[in-house]
Motif scaffolding. Structure first.
Motif, PDB file in Angstrom:
ATOM      1  N   TYR A  31       0.820  -1.216   0.000  1.00 11.37           N
ATOM      2  CA  TYR A  31       0.000   0.000   0.000  1.00 11.37           C
ATOM      3  C   TYR A  31       0.854   1.266   0.000  1.00 11.37           C
ATOM      4  O   TYR A  31       0.507   2.265  -0.645  1.00 11.37           O
ATOM      5  CB  TYR A  31      -0.906   0.000   1.232  1.00 11.37           C
ATOM      6  N   GLY A  32       1.993   1.230   0.712  1.00 15.48           N
ATOM      7  CA  GLY A  32       2.713   2.486   0.895  1.00 15.48           C
ATOM      8  C   GLY A  32       4.142   2.554   0.417  1.00 15.48           C
ATOM      9  O   GLY A  32       4.761   3.623   0.446  1.00 15.48           O
ATOM     10  N   VAL A  33       4.699   1.429  -0.063  1.00 15.63           N
ATOM     11  CA  VAL A  33       6.137   1.378  -0.295  1.00 15.63           C
ATOM     12  C   VAL A  33       6.617   2.345  -1.368  1.00 15.63           C
ATOM     13  O   VAL A  33       7.771   2.802  -1.334  1.00 15.63           O
ATOM     14  CB  VAL A  33       6.561  -0.071  -0.633  1.00 15.63           C
ATOM     15  N   VAL A 356      -0.118   5.867   6.967  1.00 19.84           N
ATOM     16  CA  VAL A 356       0.617   6.007   5.703  1.00 19.84           C
ATOM     17  C   VAL A 356       0.128   7.248   4.956  1.00 19.84           C
ATOM     18  O   VAL A 356       0.928   8.070   4.475  1.00 19.84           O
ATOM     19  CB  VAL A 356       0.434   4.751   4.825  1.00 19.84           C
ATOM     20  N   ASP A 357      -1.201   7.421   4.858  1.00 14.97           N
ATOM     21  CA  ASP A 357      -1.774   8.522   4.085  1.00 14.97           C
ATOM     22  C   ASP A 357      -1.483   9.883   4.706  1.00 14.97           C
ATOM     23  O   ASP A 357      -1.164  10.846   3.993  1.00 14.97           O
ATOM     24  CB  ASP A 357      -3.293   8.340   3.967  1.00 14.97           C
ATOM     25  N   GLU A 358      -1.599   9.983   6.024  1.00 12.23           N
ATOM     26  CA  GLU A 358      -1.540  11.285   6.680  1.00 12.23           C
ATOM     27  C   GLU A 358      -0.184  11.617   7.292  1.00 12.23           C
ATOM     28  O   GLU A 358       0.118  12.804   7.507  1.00 12.23           O
ATOM     29  CB  GLU A 358      -2.623  11.370   7.758  1.00 12.23           C
ATOM     30  N   ALA A 359       0.623  10.593   7.583  1.00 10.51           N
ATOM     31  CA  ALA A 359       1.927  10.848   8.208  1.00 10.51           C
ATOM     32  C   ALA A 359       3.090  10.366   7.351  1.00 10.51           C
ATOM     33  O   ALA A 359       4.244  10.698   7.635  1.00 10.51           O
ATOM     34  CB  ALA A 359       1.987  10.189   9.586  1.00 10.51           C
ATOM     35  N   ASN A 360       2.801   9.574   6.317  1.00 14.06           N
ATOM     36  CA  ASN A 360       3.843   8.996   5.463  1.00 14.06           C
ATOM     37  C   ASN A 360       4.838   8.184   6.286  1.00 14.06           C
ATOM     38  O   ASN A 360       6.057   8.248   6.098  1.00 14.06           O
ATOM     39  CB  ASN A 360       4.564  10.081   4.661  1.00 14.06           C
TER      40      ASN A 360
END
Length: 405
Positions: A31-33, A356-360
């Motif tokens: 999702y975030g890599v 992941v979305d708001e703080a990375n």
């Protein structure tokens, strides 16, 4: 622990292969890599590259021609070095015939389960625990039996001995004991270890002891020994034939990508391990084994640096998160993970994606670690102080409803 349904287009596969547990951590990584600037705290490794003195040992071995087939149980000098290390660290004289070199800790664990269990047997797993344990048991056709640990918002995690005893059935073949523990940071007491050992004696069970985080113990009472309590501290001579130790070079010596580990057990299983290695991996590359000798014989200063970094990282994370009224985070006594819970956000996968979305920042969802992990998040703090400070600066507003750090 959720299981992803198999696709309708899957070709015929064995029941054991189809039953392997998927990785809940992998879902978050996927999702975030790819996000620029993301701070990845979701996997169990630090940010330190393998030091030059270990890399140079591998290069020397290559130049010297250590490129041929190897012995299945490991080259004798490495097995001797492992025996010396364990004898020195635990004050428990052991010989090299008890040590079998493996392709990382995962291979050591998988080999232990193949020795202990047959298809249809049961393996008791105190949970939350490392998700790979479930997959290794399933690959053997055995059944993982999760036994949730107890959690207190102030006191942290504890082993429920009565629950473990109640989980034993005629099909039980082993108890897996991971201490210091991934993901909780729990550290077994001598009383815990003695109680588990007594259950194993009573039912003639194996204990698969994963003590790979044994050097990462933050209790001042253990500073003089440089390690956490071990089942070696409470066993009797007859117990040596019922314990299989899983170990790896990954954590202590910053060698996660090298895939070198070891299994320790009674010398009498050497012939069996030899065959399992022969028909599985055919051994660990010889030049890597030479590097491992250098790591274990010259790496004590490196381990001290690694533990000091983790101790500092633990303070940064716990000071930031435990101060938030909506977060439950008792300071973990061992390993290098924080395992916080946000009671107002019980869906841990959704919360991890929100972070992941708001703080990375990338964290692992607690549900990936089995029953009892739901609602928690795992964060690896074996990282630089700068990365962890920045991660906390980004995360605290998300977890505190918009407050500033």
């Amino acid at each position: 622990m959720s299981v992803t349904p198999l696709p309708d287009t899957l070709p015929p596969v064995s029941r054991e292969a189809a039953g392997v547990w998927p990785s809940g951590i992998g879902e978050l990584v996927a999702y975030g890599v790819e996000r620029p600037g993301l701070i990845p705290l979701w996997v169990g490794e630090g940010d330190r590259s393998t030091p030059a003195f270990i890399c140079e040992a591998a290069q020397r071995a290559l130049r010297d021609g250590a490129t041929f087939y190897t012995r299945m149980l490991g080259i004798p000098p490495l097995r001797e070095a492992l025996a010396e290390y364990v004898t020195r660290l635990y004050g428990d004289p052991v010989g090299p015939e008890r040590f079998f070199v493996t392709v990382g800790g995962m291979h050591a664990f998988h080999t232990a389960i193949r020795i202990a269990a047959e298809p249809g047997d049961e393996i008791v797993l105190p949970t939350p625990t490392w998700s790979n344990f479930f997959g290794a048991v399933a690959m053997q056709g055995a059944r993982p039996v999760p036994v949730p640990m107890q959690f207190g918002a102030r006191d942290g995690w504890s082993l429920d001995i009565a629950r473990i005893a109640a989980a034993i059935t005629p099909r039980t073949r082993a108890i897996v004991l991971n201490t210091p523990a991934n993901p909780t940071g729990w550290v077994a007491t001598r009383a815990d270890l003695a109680a588990v050992l007594e259950i194993a004696r009573r039912h003639d069970l194996w204990i698969v002891a994963d003590e790979i985080y044994g050097r990462f113990c933050f209790d001042p009472a253990h500073d003089a020994t440089g390690r956490a309590p071990s089942i070696r501290d409470v066993w009797q001579p007859e117990d040596r034939d019922r314990v299989l130790f899983v170990q790896t070079f990954s954590k202590n010596w910053a060698m996660t990508g090298w895939r070198v580990g070891w299994l320790e057990g009674p010398a009498s299983i050497g012939r069996i391990v030899d065959g399992l290695v022969l028909y599985g991996t055919s051994g660990v590359a010889t030049f890597l084994q030479h590097a491992a000798i250098t790591a274990i014989r010259e790496g004590e200063p490196l381990i001290a640096e690694q533990v000091a970094q983790a101790r500092a990282g633990r303070a940064i994370v716990c000071d930031a998160l435990s101060a938030l009224p909506g977060v439950e985070l008792p300071a973990p006594p061992g390993a290098f993970y924080a395992f916080p819970r946000v009671p107002s956000e019980p869906e841990d996968i959704r919360l991890a994606k929100r972070i992941v979305d708001e703080a990375n920042v990338g964290l692992a969802p607690g549900s990936a670690f089995g029953p009892g992990g739901e609602g928690f998040l795992r964060l690896c703090f074996a990282r630089s102080a700068a990365d962890l400070t920045e991660a906390m600066r980004r995360m605290v507003p998300v977890l505190d409803g918009g407050a500033n750090l």
